[in-house]
Design a protein around this motif. Structure first.
Motif, PDB file in Angstrom:
ATOM      1  N   ALA A  66       0.797  -1.229   0.000  1.00  0.00           N
ATOM      2  CA  ALA A  66       0.000   0.000   0.000  1.00  0.00           C
ATOM      3  C   ALA A  66       0.832   1.283   0.000  1.00  0.00           C
ATOM      4  O   ALA A  66       0.389   2.302  -0.544  1.00  0.00           O
ATOM      5  N   GLY A  67       2.025   1.280   0.595  1.00  0.00           N
ATOM      6  CA  GLY A  67       2.841   2.490   0.594  1.00  0.00           C
ATOM      7  C   GLY A  67       3.171   2.950  -0.815  1.00  0.00           C
ATOM      8  O   GLY A  67       3.057   4.137  -1.162  1.00  0.00           O
ATOM      9  N   MET A  68       3.569   1.995  -1.661  1.00  0.00           N
ATOM     10  CA  MET A  68       3.872   2.343  -3.053  1.00  0.00           C
ATOM     11  C   MET A  68       2.601   2.572  -3.864  1.00  0.00           C
ATOM     12  O   MET A  68       2.616   3.322  -4.847  1.00  0.00           O
ATOM     13  N   ARG A  69       1.479   1.955  -3.466  1.00  0.00           N
ATOM     14  CA  ARG A  69       0.220   2.257  -4.145  1.00  0.00           C
ATOM     15  C   ARG A  69      -0.137   3.723  -3.964  1.00  0.00           C
ATOM     16  O   ARG A  69      -0.558   4.406  -4.900  1.00  0.00           O
ATOM     17  N   LEU A  70       0.060   4.217  -2.752  1.00  0.00           N
ATOM     18  CA  LEU A  70      -0.236   5.623  -2.476  1.00  0.00           C
ATOM     19  C   LEU A  70       0.722   6.549  -3.218  1.00  0.00           C
ATOM     20  O   LEU A  70       0.307   7.572  -3.768  1.00  0.00           O
ATOM     21  N   LEU A  71       2.013   6.194  -3.232  1.00  0.00           N
ATOM     22  CA  LEU A  71       2.979   7.031  -3.945  1.00  0.00           C
ATOM     23  C   LEU A  71       2.665   7.050  -5.441  1.00  0.00           C
ATOM     24  O   LEU A  71       2.816   8.081  -6.100  1.00  0.00           O
ATOM     25  N   SER A  72       2.221   5.921  -5.982  1.00  0.00           N
ATOM     26  CA  SER A  72       1.867   5.867  -7.404  1.00  0.00           C
ATOM     27  C   SER A  72       0.691   6.786  -7.708  1.00  0.00           C
ATOM     28  O   SER A  72       0.634   7.387  -8.790  1.00  0.00           O
ATOM     29  N   GLN A  73      -0.242   6.893  -6.769  1.00  0.00           N
ATOM     30  CA  GLN A  73      -1.365   7.810  -6.942  1.00  0.00           C
ATOM     31  C   GLN A  73      -0.905   9.268  -6.867  1.00  0.00           C
ATOM     32  O   GLN A  73      -1.342  10.113  -7.653  1.00  0.00           O
ATOM     33  N   LYS A  74       0.001   9.520  -5.944  1.00  0.00           N
ATOM     34  CA  LYS A  74       0.463  10.891  -5.709  1.00  0.00           C
ATOM     35  C   LYS A  74       1.422  11.359  -6.783  1.00  0.00           C
ATOM     36  O   LYS A  74       1.311  12.488  -7.295  1.00  0.00           O
ATOM     37  N   ASN A  75       2.405  10.508  -7.124  1.00  0.00           N
ATOM     38  CA  ASN A  75       3.429  10.892  -8.093  1.00  0.00           C
ATOM     39  C   ASN A  75       3.934   9.622  -8.786  1.00  0.00           C
ATOM     40  O   ASN A  75       4.847   8.958  -8.299  1.00  0.00           O
ATOM     41  N   SER A  76       3.325   9.283  -9.907  1.00  0.00           N
ATOM     42  CA  SER A  76       3.672   8.037 -10.601  1.00  0.00           C
ATOM     43  C   SER A  76       5.115   8.060 -11.105  1.00  0.00           C
ATOM     44  O   SER A  76       5.760   7.010 -11.206  1.00  0.00           O
ATOM     45  N   SER A  77       5.653   9.248 -11.410  1.00  0.00           N
ATOM     46  CA  SER A  77       7.033   9.352 -11.882  1.00  0.00           C
ATOM     47  C   SER A  77       8.012   8.945 -10.787  1.00  0.00           C
ATOM     48  O   SER A  77       8.967   8.204 -11.033  1.00  0.00           O
ATOM     49  N   GLN A  78       7.779   9.440  -9.555  1.00  0.00           N
ATOM     50  CA  GLN A  78       8.647   9.065  -8.443  1.00  0.00           C
ATOM     51  C   GLN A  78       8.553   7.574  -8.159  1.00  0.00           C
ATOM     52  O   GLN A  78       9.572   6.918  -7.883  1.00  0.00           O
ATOM     53  N   ALA A  79       7.348   7.023  -8.201  1.00  0.00           N
ATOM     54  CA  ALA A  79       7.184   5.583  -7.983  1.00  0.00           C
ATOM     55  C   ALA A  79       7.936   4.790  -9.041  1.00  0.00           C
ATOM     56  O   ALA A  79       8.593   3.778  -8.735  1.00  0.00           O
ATOM     57  N   GLY A  80       7.874   5.247 -10.292  1.00  0.00           N
ATOM     58  CA  GLY A  80       8.598   4.574 -11.364  1.00  0.00           C
ATOM     59  C   GLY A  80      10.100   4.617 -11.163  1.00  0.00           C
ATOM     60  O   GLY A  80      10.804   3.640 -11.441  1.00  0.00           O
ATOM     61  N   ASP A  81      10.618   5.745 -10.668  1.00  0.00           N
ATOM     62  CA  ASP A  81      12.059   5.864 -10.405  1.00  0.00           C
ATOM     63  C   ASP A  81      12.495   4.885  -9.315  1.00  0.00           C
ATOM     64  O   ASP A  81      13.587   4.304  -9.395  1.00  0.00           O
ATOM     65  N   ILE A  82      11.653   4.712  -8.290  1.00  0.00           N
ATOM     66  CA  ILE A  82      11.995   3.776  -7.206  1.00  0.00           C
ATOM     67  C   ILE A  82      12.010   2.350  -7.729  1.00  0.00           C
ATOM     68  O   ILE A  82      12.940   1.575  -7.451  1.00  0.00           O
TER      69      ILE A  82
END
Length: 495
Positions: free
Chosen positions: A126-142
Motif C-alpha cells: 500500500a505504501g507504493m500504491r499511495l505514492l503511485s497515486q500521488k506521483n507516478s514518476s517518483q514511484a517509477g524511479d523507485i
C-alpha cells in the motif's frame, strides 16, 4: 586314474568360489528394491516492500512437489534497515541500495549452483500504491532503482511491481491456511492427506497503509470482483477478499489527526486518543502529503501544530468512527462499510501484522472476551502519560499511538467487519505459527511453485541392511576361495 590331492583341493575351492559368487549375485539381483533418492531442494526469495519497512524471506521446498504445489518452508527472514521504499521518493537510488544487506544474506544461504534457478520477486504494497497515486514518476524511479540492484544479482529476478490489495489479502489467506496444515497434512503413515472440509480459516491483515480481510464464506460470493480463485495441491479454492486502502495503521493515525485539525482552532489540537499530559509540537505540512489525507488540507495551513492529549476514549471512538462511512451500508444486505460488499463472516480467523502487535502490547492475545478487550483498552487510554512512560521504559516511539490503535481495531473488527460478542472469540491474534511468519509472501511463493516444473526423484537399486551384509560375506568368501585356488595351483608342490 584318480585326481591327486592338489587337484581335488583346487577343484573344491573353485566350486566353493562359484557357489559363493552365484549366491552373492542372486542376493544382489533378486533381493534389491527400487528406492527414491532425496530430491534436490528448490529456493525462492521474496521481498515484502511495505509502507513502513521492507522484509526479505527465503523459502525452500523439495523439487518433486506434492500434487503440483511445493511443500514450502521458511529458511530465512531478514528485515531491511531503514523505512519502506516509498520513503525514498527524493533519493530513489537509496531504495535499491537499502536491499543489499538482506540480499547478501539470502545469497549466502543458497548454493551457488542453484542460484540461477532461484526466483526472486519484490512485491510493493500500500505504501507504493499511495505514492503511485500521488506521483507516478517518483514511484517509477523507485521501481527502476530496485530493479537495477535486484536484476544484477545472480538469481532469476522475476520483477519488482505493485501487489494489488486483493492479491495481498488472498496470499495472506493462503499463508495462514498452509501453515496450519489445512490444505495438506503429513500423516503418521508417511502419506499426504487432506483435512476435513470446512476447517479453513480467515485472514485479517493490518498494514501501515491498508487493511485486508479474506475468508471462505459459507455461501456464494455475490460480487465477483471480491472473489479470488486458486488451485493448490490438486484442489481449487474460491474466497472472498477485499483491501481497504488508507485504513492501515499509519494512514489511519494521519487521517485521525487531520480530522481533529479541522474541528479545532488553528495551531492547537486537543487529541482525545493521546494520554492526558502528553504534549508535542510537530510540522503540519507533512501530514497532508499522503493522498489519504490531502483532500482534508485546510486553506490557511499553519507551519506547526501543537497537540495536547486528553485521554478520553469515548471522544476518541467518536473521532475514529468519522473515518468510516457506515451510513453507506444502510438498507444494504451483506455490506461492511464505505458501501463495500462483504458476505457474512464464517469460521475462525487469524489476525496478524499490526492487529497482533497492538493487541500483544495490550496483553489481549489470549482470546479474551470482547468486553474484556474493550475494558482493557479504555483503561489504558485513561492512564496519565507520565504513568504510561514509566510503565513501559524504552518504548517511547509507539506509546502514544497504542490507545488510538486499540480503539481503532475494536471499531474496525466489530462495527466494520461485523464481529460480535459471540464471534469475537473466533479471532486468534498471532505473529507466527510453527516458526513461520504470517503474511502474503509465503502464499505468493506457494502459488508460484505451481508454475515451477517439478523434478522426479532419482531411483536407485538398494538392499536391506541384513541382505547387504550377507552379500558382502559371500563376496568375501568368493574372493577367499579364488585366492585359495590360485595359491594351491601356484604354491602346492607336484605330487
Amino acid at each position: 586314474m584318480g585326481l591327486s590331492w592338489k587337484e581335488q583341493v583346487f577343484m573344491a575351492l573353485l566350486g566353493a568360489a562359484a557357489v559363493s559368487g552365484l549366491t552373492a549375485l542372486i542376493l544382489v539381483l533378486v533381493e534389491a528394491v527400487n528406492v527414491l533418492l532425496p530430491t534436490d531442494t528448490k529456493f525462492g526469495i521474496v521481498f515484502d516492500a511495505g509502507s513502513s519497512h521492507t522484509s526479505l524471506f527465503v523459502y525452500q521446498w523439495p523439487a518433486d512437489k506434492e500434487n503440483g504445489t511445493g511443500v514450502v518452508s521458511q529458511a530465512l527472514a531478514c528485515q531491511v534497515e531503514g523505512p519502506g521504499i516509498s520513503s525514498y521518493a527524493s533519493d530513489p537510488a537509496q531504495a535499491g541500495e537499502s536491499l543489499q544487506g538482506c540480499l547478501e544474506k539470502a545469497l549466502a544461504l543458497i548454493p551457488e549452483a542453484q542460484r540461477r534457478g532461484t526466483p526472486l520477486f519484490l512485491g510493493a504494497t500500500a505504501g507504493m500504491r499511495l505514492l503511485s497515486q500521488k506521483n507516478s514518476s517518483q514511484a517509477g524511479d523507485i521501481f527502476a532503482a530496485v530493479t537495477r540492484v535486484l536484476g544484477g544479482s545472480p538469481v532469476d529476478f522475476q520483477g519488482a511491481e505493485l501487489l494489488g490489495g486483493q492479491d495481498e489479502g488472498a496470499f495472506g489467506w493462503i499463508t495462514i491456511n498452509y501453515i496450519l496444515e489445512l490444505f495438506i497434512k503429513y500423516s503418521f503413515s508417511g502419506a499426504w492427506t487432506r483435512p476435513l472440509e470446512g476447517t479453513l480459516v480467515g485472514a485479517l491483515d493490518l498494514g501501515g497503509a491498508s487493511t485486508q480481510i479474506a475468508f471462505m464464506p459459507g455461501g456464494p460470493i455475490l460480487d465477483q470482483s471480491t472473489q479470488a480463485t486458486f488451485h493448490l495441491y490438486g484442489s481449487s479454492y474460491s474466497i472472498y477478499t477485499h483491501s481497504y486502502l488508507c485504513f492501515g495503521r499509519d494512514q489511519m493515525l494521519s487521517r485521525l489527526l487531520a480530522g481533529l485539525v479541522q474541528s479545532h482552532s488553528a495551531g492547537l489540537v486537543r487529541h482525545p486518543c493521546y494520554h492526558s499530559g502528553y504534549h508535542t509540537t510537530l510540522p503540519l505540512a507533512p501530514l497532508y502529503e499522503s493522498p489519504c489525507v490531502h483532500p482534508m488540507a485546510p486553506q490557511n495551513l499553519p507551519q506547526n501544530l501543537t497537540v495536547e492529549g486528553t485521554g478520553n476514549p469515548e471522544a476518541c471512538v467518536a473521532a475514529i468512527r468519522e473515518l468510516f462511512n457506515f451510513s453507506s451500508c444502510q438498507g444494504q444486505r451483506d455490506c461492511a462499510f464505505d458501501g463495500v460488499y462483504q458476505p457474512p463472516l464464517w469460521g475462525q480467523f487469524y489476525a496478524f501484522s499490526n492487529f497482533y502487535y497492538t493487541f500483544h502490547f495490550l496483553n489481549l492475545t489470549s482470546r479474551q472476551p470482547l468486553g474484556t478487550a474493550n475494558a482493557t483498552v479504555w483503561e489504558f487510554c485513561q492512564r496519565p502519560w507520565k504513568l504510561v512512560v514509566a510503565s513501559y521504559p524504552g518504548q517511547d516511539r509507539w506509546l502514544r499511538d497504542y490507545c488510538a490503535c486499540g480503539l481503532y481495531i475494536l471499531t474496525l473488527l466489530t462495527e466494520g467487519y461485523g464481529f460480535s460478542e459471540e464471534t469475537w472469540p473466533s479471532i486468534e491474534f498471532r505473529k507466527q505459527v510453527g516458526g513461520m511468519d504470517i503474511g502474503w509472501t509465503l502464499g505468493y511463493m506457494l502459488n508460484l511453485t505451481g508454475m515451477i516444473p517439478a523434478e522426479a526423484p532419482a531411483q536407485w537399486r538398494a538392499e536391506s541392511y541384513s541382505i547387504w551384509v550377507a552379500g558382502v560375506v559371500f563376496v568375501v568368501l568368493t574372493l577367499v576361495a579364488i585366492l585359495g585356488a590360485a595359491s594351491v595351483q601356484l604354491l602346492w608342490p607336484q605330487d
